[in-house]
Design an enzyme around this catalytic site. Structure first.
Site, mmCIF file in Angstrom:
data_model
loop_
_atom_site.group_PDB
_atom_site.id
_atom_site.type_symbol
_atom_site.label_atom_id
_atom_site.label_comp_id
_atom_site.label_asym_id
_atom_site.label_seq_id
_atom_site.Cartn_x
_atom_site.Cartn_y
_atom_site.Cartn_z
ATOM 1 N N ASP A 7 8.899 4.296 35.745
ATOM 2 C CA ASP A 7 7.520 4.404 35.246
ATOM 3 C C ASP A 7 7.270 3.230 34.287
ATOM 4 O O ASP A 7 8.210 2.639 33.749
ATOM 5 C CB ASP A 7 7.379 5.759 34.532
ATOM 6 N N GLU A 9 4.058 2.790 31.757
ATOM 7 C CA GLU A 9 3.514 3.120 30.432
ATOM 8 C C GLU A 9 4.347 4.218 29.758
ATOM 9 O O GLU A 9 4.667 5.226 30.368
ATOM 10 C CB GLU A 9 2.073 3.609 30.568
HETATM 11 MG MG LIG Z 1 4.363 7.007 31.529
#
Ligand SMILES: [Mg+2]
Length: 198
Positions: A7, A9
């Site tokens: 992932d 962010e």
């Molecule tokens: Mg995230």
């Protein structure tokens, strides 16, 4: 074959929308899937807010260009890429992260896109064709790959559950509560320590 699905962010870089909200002074832009569980609906609301406040894509880009990755992100990706075929799997938008990706060494990324109108405003979202982030892990598993995944939020949980090694990094209390079975790490380097021992 070893594949890593990471992932973006909250894992490698700070969250974009709270930063945009802070820089523009528009508090409602920091609303998240906690307030709008339906992501397309959340994005429609954000896009309306941008237009109402005369914020074009170019303005957004000038704001997100100032975001820098977390201090350990570059080293983490560099080290991971020695052993894994690494893909960033993100619910963010390509148009907002060009400079940040360059800083991270231009890793492979699967994320969404914006459609821009002739006046330069974000008009609508063009979503990556998938059910959820777990689609990528499921595909890797059918190819016989060993899969490592790292994420921080609710939309990562199914991806993490499906991977051979799935780690939650610095999750919120509510995300943690939703997946008590998943291992938690507090830093990216801890991922390597944990994989070595499992
Ligand atoms: Mg995230």
């Amino acid at each position: 074959m070893k594949i890593a699905c990471i992932d973006l962010e909250g894992v490698l870089i700070p969250e974009l929308w709270p930063h945009i909200a802070q820089e523009t002074g528009i508090a409602s832009l920091s609303l998240t899937t906690r307030e709008f569980p339906n992501y397309p609906e959340l994005m429609r609301t954000r896009i309306e807010t941008l237009r109402r406040n005369s914020l074009t894509l170019a303005t957004l880009q000038s704001i997100t260009a100032n975001i820098t990755p977390f201090p350990d992100a570059q080293e983490f990706l560099h080290r991971l890429q020695k052993e894994y075929d690494v893909s960033i799997i993100s619910d963010c938008f390509h148009e907002l992260i060009g400079p940040i990706l360059n800083t991270l060494g231009s890793p492979k990324i699967k994320c969404h896109r914006f459609n821009i109108d002739p006046a330069g405003y974000v008009d609508h979202c063009v979503y990556f064709n998938r059910q959820g982030k777990e689609t990528h892990v499921a595909q890797a598993l059918t190819e016989g790959a060993k899969v490592l995944a790292v994420g921080d939020a609710y939309n990562d949980l199914n991806m993490l559950r499906l991977a051979h090694h799935g780690f939650l990094i610095r999750p919120s209390n509510s995300t943690r509560a939703a997946a008590p079975e998943l291992p938690v790490v507090n830093s990216l380097s801890e991922v390597f320590e944990r994989v070595a021992f499992e």
